[in-house]
Scaffold this motif. Structure first.
Motif, PDB file in Angstrom:
ATOM      1  N   GLY A  58       0.801  -1.224   0.000  1.00  0.00           N
ATOM      2  CA  GLY A  58       0.000   0.000   0.000  1.00  0.00           C
ATOM      3  C   GLY A  58       0.833   1.273   0.000  1.00  0.00           C
ATOM      4  O   GLY A  58       0.366   2.323  -0.449  1.00  0.00           O
ATOM      5  N   THR A  59       2.050   1.181   0.498  1.00  0.00           N
ATOM      6  CA  THR A  59       2.939   2.349   0.499  1.00  0.00           C
ATOM      7  C   THR A  59       3.428   2.643  -0.919  1.00  0.00           C
ATOM      8  O   THR A  59       3.362   3.788  -1.383  1.00  0.00           O
ATOM      9  CB  THR A  59       4.146   2.093   1.435  1.00  0.00           C
ATOM     10  OG1 THR A  59       3.653   1.694   2.711  1.00  0.00           O
ATOM     11  CG2 THR A  59       5.006   3.334   1.587  1.00  0.00           C
ATOM     12  N   ASP A 162      -6.305   7.420   0.014  1.00  0.00           N
ATOM     13  CA  ASP A 162      -5.581   6.320   0.659  1.00  0.00           C
ATOM     14  C   ASP A 162      -6.616   5.440   1.359  1.00  0.00           C
ATOM     15  O   ASP A 162      -7.014   5.696   2.499  1.00  0.00           O
ATOM     16  CB  ASP A 162      -4.561   6.883   1.654  1.00  0.00           C
ATOM     17  CG  ASP A 162      -3.794   5.796   2.400  1.00  0.00           C
ATOM     18  OD1 ASP A 162      -4.126   4.605   2.235  1.00  0.00           O
ATOM     19  OD2 ASP A 162      -2.868   6.148   3.164  1.00  0.00           O
ATOM     20  N   GLN A 165      -7.104   1.277   4.571  1.00  0.00           N
ATOM     21  CA  GLN A 165      -8.000   0.735   5.601  1.00  0.00           C
ATOM     22  C   GLN A 165      -9.456   0.773   5.150  1.00  0.00           C
ATOM     23  O   GLN A 165     -10.335   0.324   5.871  1.00  0.00           O
ATOM     24  CB  GLN A 165      -7.863   1.553   6.894  1.00  0.00           C
ATOM     25  CG  GLN A 165      -6.452   1.548   7.436  1.00  0.00           C
ATOM     26  CD  GLN A 165      -6.314   2.343   8.731  1.00  0.00           C
ATOM     27  OE1 GLN A 165      -7.293   2.637   9.406  1.00  0.00           O
ATOM     28  NE2 GLN A 165      -5.094   2.687   9.087  1.00  0.00           N
ATOM     29  N   SER A 186      -4.241  -1.345   0.422  1.00  0.00           N
ATOM     30  CA  SER A 186      -3.195  -2.246   0.898  1.00  0.00           C
ATOM     31  C   SER A 186      -3.818  -3.603   1.194  1.00  0.00           C
ATOM     32  O   SER A 186      -4.955  -3.678   1.681  1.00  0.00           O
ATOM     33  CB  SER A 186      -2.586  -1.688   2.189  1.00  0.00           C
ATOM     34  OG  SER A 186      -1.865  -2.704   2.873  1.00  0.00           O
ATOM     35  N   LYS A 191      -5.374  -5.758   7.125  1.00  0.00           N
ATOM     36  CA  LYS A 191      -6.305  -4.777   6.530  1.00  0.00           C
ATOM     37  C   LYS A 191      -7.630  -5.477   6.222  1.00  0.00           C
ATOM     38  O   LYS A 191      -7.699  -6.711   6.227  1.00  0.00           O
ATOM     39  CB  LYS A 191      -5.704  -4.202   5.246  1.00  0.00           C
ATOM     40  CG  LYS A 191      -4.319  -3.619   5.393  1.00  0.00           C
ATOM     41  CD  LYS A 191      -4.317  -2.255   6.051  1.00  0.00           C
ATOM     42  CE  LYS A 191      -2.868  -1.864   6.315  1.00  0.00           C
ATOM     43  NZ  LYS A 191      -2.643  -0.480   6.600  1.00  0.00           N
TER      44      LYS A 191
HETATM   45  C1  LIG Z   1      -1.355   0.185   6.121  1.00  0.00           C
HETATM   46  C2  LIG Z   1      -1.469   1.538   5.591  1.00  0.00           C
HETATM   47  C3  LIG Z   1      -0.684   1.995   4.518  1.00  0.00           C
HETATM   48  C4  LIG Z   1       0.461   1.204   3.947  1.00  0.00           C
HETATM   49  O1  LIG Z   1       0.177  -0.066   3.479  1.00  0.00           O
HETATM   50  P1  LIG Z   1       1.330  -1.160   3.411  1.00  0.00           P
HETATM   51  O2  LIG Z   1       0.729  -2.219   2.525  1.00  0.00           O
HETATM   52  O3  LIG Z   1       1.614  -1.622   4.783  1.00  0.00           O
HETATM   53  O4  LIG Z   1       2.514  -0.531   2.757  1.00  0.00           O
HETATM   54  C5  LIG Z   1      -0.906   3.262   4.028  1.00  0.00           C
HETATM   55  N1  LIG Z   1      -1.841   4.065   4.560  1.00  0.00           N
HETATM   56  C6  LIG Z   1      -2.612   3.670   5.594  1.00  0.00           C
HETATM   57  C7  LIG Z   1      -3.639   4.604   6.122  1.00  0.00           C
HETATM   58  C8  LIG Z   1      -2.442   2.406   6.150  1.00  0.00           C
HETATM   59  O5  LIG Z   1      -3.200   2.038   7.195  1.00  0.00           O
END
Ligand SMILES: *Cc1c(COP(=O)(O)O)cnc(C)c1O
Length: 376
Positions: A58-59, A162, A165, A186, A191
């Motif tokens: 997700g990053t 984003d 979640q 993500s 999640k």
């Molecule tokens: C978990 C999360 C991310 C990042 O996701 P990853 O897959 O762990 O890199 C980004 N933004 C929010 C709000 C998150 O909760």
């Protein structure tokens, strides 16, 4: 008791899951196997978006979006102060300036008055050019897109949703991952829709951005992986993770989301007279990434967390530290007085055990312990 019981979920799905993973092993199509494209199609259909581009986490999904928009040095990107570090980290990673914005005390999502204020303040300072806002669908509830869209239009900002979640949440019939100009999610195991490792995805209706995202995802490829026309990343989703997600997705959409609504309602029924329970706005549906209560003050919150731990009940503090206080941003000179709500939330929030396979007795056990503690 587990905070999010992934073992119970696996035992429920085991036969089908084992078969779909075995299939990947037998075919040995570990990178960009056909399951990846199948998943992208299923998720695009579900969210109502034209393109879904799966990636490694997700990053990266957020960073790929900023790269596709060519956001970099000299640009400002507005980000809620109360979120996971990634939402702001990626802005600095591409060389732009994250400008944090306070949040709403009921929904934990970006506060539109604070957003407008911080945009004007940034424009007045003249150091950076406002380019985009990262809206976070925190704890599963979509941000207030109707208001955010008006502000974005007024100040010519792109919206990056984003939904790490937020996957599965909606406003009316419109689903999360369809509110931003680009949206991301993500598949981190905990999640709402999680795989068995890292994974993520980017969503957009824009053909040109979708092509750029696919190029940046594989080393800035042109006609092939060995024809490199820009500096990109290596950020593919493994076939194995796509296979896991294809198995989980129908169950998530048909059963888990429904079950989570019931669990949240059950918690709220037990707790509403004792602590501040989560607020979901009229017409909004949360995918309940977290069920987060608010206590009176830090002492009560920390006391309750210790008490629960003694009873064998896990809980978590999301988030301990406002983004603007993170050491990584120490060079940015944020004004602490701009963030009264986030500063307070970081002292009083507590997230409770929550997952779709939770039993009613377990919810009652957690609720009873909380009632005992706050009525002591
Ligand atoms: C978990 C999360 C991310 C990042 O996701 P990853 O897959 O762990 O890199 C980004 N933004 C929010 C709000 C998150 O909760």
């Amino acid at each position: 008791m587990e905070f999010r019981d992934l073992k119970r979920q696996y035992s429920y799905l085991k036969d089908e899951m084992d078969a779909s993973m075995q299939k990947v092993l037998a075919d040995a199509n570990f990178i960009q196997g056909k399951q990846v494209a199948e998943l992208e199609k299923a998720l695009a259909d579900y969210t109502g978006m034209k393109h879904c581009v799966a990636c490694a986490n997700g990053t990266d999904a957020l960073q790929l979006a900023l790269m596709a928009w060519q956001i970099g040095p000299g640009d400002a990107v507005f980000v809620p102060d109360f979120t996971f570090f990634s939402s702001g980290e990626v802005v600095s990673a591409v060389g732009a300036a994250p400008v944090f914005v306070d949040v709403d005390a009921d929904t934990f999502n970006i506060d539109c008055a604070s957003l407008a204020h911080m945009i004007e303040k940034t424009e007045a300072e003249g150091k950076w050019t406002p380019k985009a806002v990262v809206t976070v669908d925190l704890f599963g509830q979509p941000a207030e897109y109707e208001k955010i869209r008006l502000i974005a239009e007024k100040y010519h900002l792109l919206i990056l949703e984003d939904a790490a979640q937020g996957f599965g949440g909606r406003i009316g019939e419109k689903r999360a991952c369809s509110f931003g100009d680009i949206a991301t999610t993500s598949f981190f195991p905990a999640k709402p829709l999680g795989c068995y490792g890292d994974g993520g995805a980017v969503f957009t209706d824009n053909d040109e951005w979708a092509e750029l995202l696919k190029s940046y995802r594989v080393h800035g490829k042109g006609s092939s992986k060995y024809d490199n026309i820009r500096i990109g990343m290596n950020s593919r989703l493994d076939t194995l993770q796509a296979a896991v997600l294809l198995t989980k997705f129908p169950v998530f959409a048909k059963e888990e989301l429904e079950r989570e609504q019931e669990i949240a309602a059950c918690y709220t029924e037990h707790l509403k007279d004792f602590v501040k329970t989560p607020v979901v706005r009229d017409g909004f549906y949360s995918s309940w990434a977290q069920y987060t209560i608010q206590l009176e003050d830090r002492e009560e919150r920390n006391g309750l967390q210790s008490y629960l731990k003694e009873q064998g009940i896990p809980s978590a503090v999301y988030y301990q530290k406002p983004m603007h206080r993170q050491q990584a941003f120490a060079n940015m000179s944020y004004e602490d007085t701009e963030y009264p709500v986030t500063n307070r939330l970081s002292e009083i929030v507590l997230s409770l055990p929550f997952h779709p396979y939770m039993k009613e007795e377990e919810i009652a056990l957690v609720a009873d312990a909380i009632k005992q503690y706050v009525s002591r």
